[in-house]
Design a protein around this motif. Structure first.
Motif, PDB file in Angstrom:
ATOM      1  N   TYR A  10       0.845  -1.207   0.000  1.00 50.82           N
ATOM      2  CA  TYR A  10       0.000   0.000   0.000  1.00 50.82           C
ATOM      3  C   TYR A  10       0.878   1.254   0.000  1.00 50.82           C
ATOM      4  N   GLN A  47       1.845  12.274   8.361  1.00 46.28           N
ATOM      5  CA  GLN A  47       1.321  12.054   7.011  1.00 46.28           C
ATOM      6  C   GLN A  47       0.713  10.666   6.843  1.00 46.28           C
ATOM      7  N   GLN A  83      -8.662   7.691 -15.466  1.00 45.25           N
ATOM      8  CA  GLN A  83      -7.675   6.910 -14.720  1.00 45.25           C
ATOM      9  C   GLN A  83      -6.397   6.687 -15.534  1.00 45.25           C
ATOM     10  N   GLN A  98      -4.598   9.983 -15.262  1.00 43.77           N
ATOM     11  CA  GLN A  98      -4.050  10.144 -13.910  1.00 43.77           C
ATOM     12  C   GLN A  98      -2.755   9.360 -13.729  1.00 43.77           C
ATOM     13  N   VAL A 157      -4.591  21.433 -12.576  1.00 47.64           N
ATOM     14  CA  VAL A 157      -5.946  21.327 -13.121  1.00 47.64           C
ATOM     15  C   VAL A 157      -6.159  20.169 -14.088  1.00 47.64           C
ATOM     16  N   ALA A 200      -5.735  15.231 -14.148  1.00 49.68           N
ATOM     17  CA  ALA A 200      -6.570  14.235 -13.459  1.00 49.68           C
ATOM     18  C   ALA A 200      -6.003  13.832 -12.100  1.00 49.68           C
ATOM     19  N   GLU A 255      -1.094  14.104  -7.209  1.00 55.83           N
ATOM     20  CA  GLU A 255      -1.634  13.553  -5.961  1.00 55.83           C
ATOM     21  C   GLU A 255      -1.629  12.022  -6.023  1.00 55.83           C
ATOM     22  N   TYR A 256      -1.898  11.473  -7.186  1.00 56.06           N
ATOM     23  CA  TYR A 256      -1.855  10.011  -7.331  1.00 56.06           C
ATOM     24  C   TYR A 256      -0.481   9.479  -6.908  1.00 56.06           C
ATOM     25  N   GLY A 270       1.197  10.742  -4.593  1.00 60.27           N
ATOM     26  CA  GLY A 270       1.356  10.952  -3.157  1.00 60.27           C
ATOM     27  C   GLY A 270       1.690  12.359  -2.701  1.00 60.27           C
ATOM     28  N   SER A 293      -9.899   7.856   1.933  1.00 65.15           N
ATOM     29  CA  SER A 293      -9.264   6.972   0.947  1.00 65.15           C
ATOM     30  C   SER A 293     -10.059   5.697   0.688  1.00 65.15           C
ATOM     31  N   PRO A 336     -10.444   6.028  -7.233  1.00 61.98           N
ATOM     32  CA  PRO A 336      -9.106   6.575  -7.493  1.00 61.98           C
ATOM     33  C   PRO A 336      -9.128   7.922  -8.229  1.00 61.98           C
ATOM     34  N   TYR A 337     -10.148   8.116  -9.055  1.00 67.84           N
ATOM     35  CA  TYR A 337     -10.182   9.329  -9.886  1.00 67.84           C
ATOM     36  C   TYR A 337     -10.885  10.491  -9.187  1.00 67.84           C
ATOM     37  N   GLU A 347      -3.369  13.444   0.250  1.00 68.93           N
ATOM     38  CA  GLU A 347      -2.603  13.291  -0.983  1.00 68.93           C
ATOM     39  C   GLU A 347      -1.714  12.048  -0.903  1.00 68.93           C
ATOM     40  N   TYR A 348      -1.174  11.776   0.260  1.00 67.32           N
ATOM     41  CA  TYR A 348      -0.358  10.566   0.426  1.00 67.32           C
ATOM     42  C   TYR A 348      -1.162   9.334   0.024  1.00 67.32           C
ATOM     43  N   SER A 349      -2.472   9.381   0.266  1.00 71.03           N
ATOM     44  CA  SER A 349      -3.316   8.241  -0.109  1.00 71.03           C
ATOM     45  C   SER A 349      -3.769   8.329  -1.571  1.00 71.03           C
ATOM     46  N   GLY A 350      -3.263   9.336  -2.294  1.00 72.39           N
ATOM     47  CA  GLY A 350      -3.501   9.395  -3.735  1.00 72.39           C
ATOM     48  C   GLY A 350      -4.602  10.336  -4.205  1.00 72.39           C
ATOM     49  N   LYS A 401      -6.648  14.195  -4.370  1.00 75.46           N
ATOM     50  CA  LYS A 401      -6.526  15.648  -4.278  1.00 75.46           C
ATOM     51  C   LYS A 401      -7.546  16.193  -3.283  1.00 75.46           C
ATOM     52  N   MET A 443      -9.642  15.988 -15.502  1.00 72.93           N
ATOM     53  CA  MET A 443      -9.596  16.653 -14.208  1.00 72.93           C
ATOM     54  C   MET A 443     -10.001  15.681 -13.086  1.00 72.93           C
ATOM     55  N   VAL A 444      -9.794  16.126 -11.857  1.00 69.55           N
ATOM     56  CA  VAL A 444     -10.149  15.300 -10.707  1.00 69.55           C
ATOM     57  C   VAL A 444     -11.650  15.407 -10.442  1.00 69.55           C
ATOM     58  N   TYR A 445     -12.310  14.283 -10.385  1.00 74.09           N
ATOM     59  CA  TYR A 445     -13.750  14.278 -10.102  1.00 74.09           C
ATOM     60  C   TYR A 445     -14.012  14.661  -8.638  1.00 74.09           C
TER      61      TYR A 445
END
Lengths: 341, 341, 341, 341
Positions: free
Chosen positions: A97, A232, B229, B232, C89, C92, C96-97, C99, D70, D75-76, D96-99, D101, D133-135
């Motif tokens: 993970y 974190q 995805q 991303q 922006v 996607a 952040e994906y 981390g 998380s 994921p998206y 963000e660490y968990s992926g 935004k 973009m991030v959903y």
């Protein structure tokens, strides 16, 4: 009902509870900056003879493994561990993970062989394609192992030497460290543990605390901004005092080792009982966990009066079960168990 | 210098290059929304007889494995794969980087046995502690495998059945799919491949394209917001046309299969040469990769005139090497090789 | 249909296509180890006057941002970027994906102000609680920005100085670098770009290539095991030649800059046309992207004959649209556009 | 020394300590499967009137935010939060660490406006490029907020409606939930909190416990295999009893609300004192945290006798400081404080 299910079935050692009570009304700063944390750290560094070391308190074992491994590895590195290692099997993929591979090696009674570690690393570097592979970046061992076994001084030294040759850290998971150090077969001092590895932790949860593990970086080698990295990962306790007071107590008047000694004495007695009654052991464990092979019928019968841990199926008619002792195991319970057997 | 190093040593098949040239000045929309992508998708769905399927184009193999596995698994799941699987060994930990464990099983000639998969899943659910373990969430196999071997129809069907019983997807890595389908020993049609698995990809890079892999979800089972995805994960090509045109070309006039046929014919010839000259094969591969055991002295000598892949050390005096054929392998090169041998 | 939708609507510059064809049958090693990659790297280091630098080729822009940022940041660090930055922006959540937080600052015409960056970093370190916050670990800017604007030499120098004072790297996203360098308003040489930042990339996809971005670490500061980290992120192209040959061509006979010059000349002409016709510009862009405010009615009408990019709603009756030029923009198209206007 | 630094400066409420002691020697199963956890869950579901809900106990606030966000986001997706939200600023980038935004919106006194949330989501879906973009996948609010303020019933209902319209979950961070519910300005019942959101947590650490947060999924909407996901994030406490007993105690005889009431009464008294003495408030907080603007000189002087939290610089001569009350705040301390002022 007797219970030998695990070493975390009871609350905390009474002295710990008493200290938590006594200090309860004090106003203390948060996040591990209180005086009890400071005291506990000094005591630990003294016992493990690492004056240049750094100590941090975390809440649980899987969390501790995840924090240590993910902060010490570079992104392209994985951790070498036994196939039966806690990080390999029983942490729900916590290491992966965090983005890192657990490089699993064959083991014997839960122990890695120095030879196998060396081969793994050598083979990696010998491979023409190793740029496309996961770099071995750390060795993880547990002391005692998940099977209660111990590395001898020679074995640990050899593993340590390999790690130093290849400049990768050696991490000792000491979730049950006390039981290892107090085992009659143990050859290693606290000082040697600290000297031979690059990071280890002193388990509290399984050795008398309500919760808590003390991470030690013995050689002034803490990962940068470690507290931020703990935060974190969601692992920084607000009332850090809860950990500080517990470890301060555990390392006052030798309590940590007294607890461990008691559990070991109880385990020895337990062993004797099983031997006397002619039971077969799955393996010889010199620490507080004992693995017995029970006939399934016997297992069912026994479980009416005694709780113990299911470990694994042995064959169609037998099962491996685990009996664990701890600070809270009473001698009378073992006498009682003898009767049930 | 002759080269049999891999199946991606040359550029693209000339017909692909020609089509890229012909369409070069057209103004097309980006990110896979152009008409060539649309056409290619239709052709692929037709060939693999999955009218309800969805097709997406990605750039490379490791990327494709990473995207598919990380979008199809839940966070608590890992992917079952052979110890020798590409995702297990040669992707620098790309799967773990995405947070998932590769659950490695023993293999034979690169192949997983249905029995072993079943045991792995059954043992998991039988374990009292499985809530603390990684859920088996997918089975990954490669067809052909990393050793050039193929699953028989029976073998693949059995694996597929297990996956369906346990409701976990079966993923076929088809980086060299064409070479598998055109092998003389192959028992599976494109339609059966699509039917028996839940996702597969048709390798372009190793079968005549400059780059590109076509991911197929044959049963209308694409992960939600899949394009987002892909983006991303940094895997969405801006000029998606480059992939669309290549796959459109590969699936026009049967080119993909013609290329594969040629490579297989060359591999058969190569095999014959080695057999005739009395060389020992590491294993029997029915596809475009051949694994030969060479004496180290012979290997050195041969490598003055011929390039091939170092695979692994066999013993102190011998080495396993790989010879690969592709669309670009010329018959005369094999004649030439025969002379060198 | 005229198209000014983006700078990646056509294939590759004809000279690139020709070189891909000419080299197509050569047997070359994979993963960027071929001679064309080597040549291209040398040429780039020469043009950007960074003999100690290292160059790597990746496939696309979002991928490149993700790889650079995630390999250069420590786990506890985030990247400072403009709110309108591509990483903030339109990727996607790729950063952040991996981390890391994108620390978004207000911008003007897509540009960050040195003052704001400084304040952000100073405020962070001044905060008593900064151990519980994300460390600013890098500054990301784009040149030209997403709005086509450019940093002046003074502005870039100031930002660079702040980064060096605080010892955090400055990363320049040069997806459209050529258009910036060839803009009439540009004050910066290639050498200065390389000197002032710690990492940048030279966009190929939007400047005449089929795909490809050249990452440059100008100061011998490549992250450790960078190729493995690229592989781990699924971003290592097997036929690296495709990138090497393209960049080798772009940096032969000044092609990269010729392409950029042409696009800028076309953009200037386009600007003139819109000015002449009395259109309002959303902002003054000195590069190949022009942002015009169109009445919605006009927009509809125009879109019957011309394709352009929708940028954002301006008010209920007006829309901001983008016209982009590239190597493939023909002068006659702009004459034609003038008529439609 | 008086201390108003935070609401976690003391240990646990004496009744909790007493219960921990009383139950200390009981043998209980681990990982939250003990009877105290079961009891506590029932009591919480009763108080919050969500018989179909599920309750889980975690250790700390950042951990809880990280686990909830998380496990509930795809994921998206990202999470919408106030710029001043705990997840935005003070969790070292745990989200963000968990992926994922954190999509930060402007706030007023720590509160998000329903209008702004709606605009953010509508704008997203209106954007032609939203696939890149991030959903927006969740709304995070805190009740009370980081500034001690409260959402009115109307405000919370509006936010809830937006979330339901767009089918994204609403998450209420209730680290200080009790102080919100017992505030004189509060308009919301526990039942309404549970009804209007999709997940919330009841803070223990800041409301009288040693540690612990109770996560409630009120609508039978727990993420799949949630315990495994908790374990995977290193957040599953071995001696789950420690959390179960504490929450069982907090929800016995109304203790949680009595504690909160007391802290609110103390805060009201504190407010009065500051008002009487003519101090300026940074904002009007109706809960247990009070934000005062102090002259820097005054601040220094006061800090000789009183501990309080530094919040932020107000101007060159003034500072915003925080005074927090809790179960452990004694009335006499406030009288004492009055004297010092």
């Amino acid at each position: 009902m007797l219970s030998f299910t695990s070493d975390y079935i009871a609350g905390a050692h009474p002295v710990i509870m008493q200290r938590l009570l006594e200090t309860n009304m004090e106003n203390l700063s948060g996040y591990g900056t209180d005086k009890y944390c400071a005291q506990a750290k000094e005591k630990i560094k003294h016992v493990f003879r690492c004056p240049d070391g750094e100590v941090f308190f975390l809440v649980g074992g899987t969390q501790t493994n995840q924090v240590i491994i993910s902060t010490m590895l570079a992104p392209y590195e994985g951790v070498i561990a036994a196939k039966t290692g806690h990080v390999s099997v029983h942490e729900a993929g916590a290491i992966e993970y965090s983005g890192h591979k657990v490089i699993e090696l064959e083991e014997k009674d839960g122990k890695l062989a120095a030879e196998d570690i060396k081969k793994c690393i050598k083979d990696f570097y010998a491979d023409d394609n190793h740029e496309h592979m996961v770099y071995p970046g750390m060795v993880y061992i547990s002391f005692p192992t998940e099977y209660g076994t111990l590395y001898s001084k020679k074995e640990l030294t050899e593993i340590s030497n390999i790690c130093r040759n290849y400049k990768i850290p050696l991490f000792i998971d000491g979730a049950r460290l006390g039981y290892g150090l107090e085992s009659k077969e143990n050859e290693l001092t606290p000082e040697e543990i600290a000297e031979l590895c690059d990071v280890f932790y002193i388990g509290g949860t399984k050795v008398g605390a309500l919760c808590g593990e003390a991470v030690v970086f013995p050689h002034h080698n803490t990962p940068k901004h470690f507290v931020t990295q703990i935060k974190q990962r969601g692992a920084l306790l607000a009332k850090g005092r809860v950990l500080g007071i517990q470890f301060d107590t555990l390392f006052t008047d030798n309590l940590y080792f007294e607890i461990s000694k008691h559990a070991i004495a109880m385990a020895e007695k337990l062993k004797e009982v099983f031997h006397k009654k002619g039971y077969t052991f799955f393996l010889e464990s010199p620490t507080n966990q004992q693995f017995i092979i029970l006939e399934n019928e016997k297992m069912k019968e026994l479980s009416k009066n005694v709780e113990f841990g299911f470990w694994e199926k042995y064959d169609d008619n037998h099962t491996v079960v685990r009996f664990a002792t701890s600070w809270s195991t009473e001698e009378s319970s073992i006498d009682q168990l003898e009767e049930y057997l």
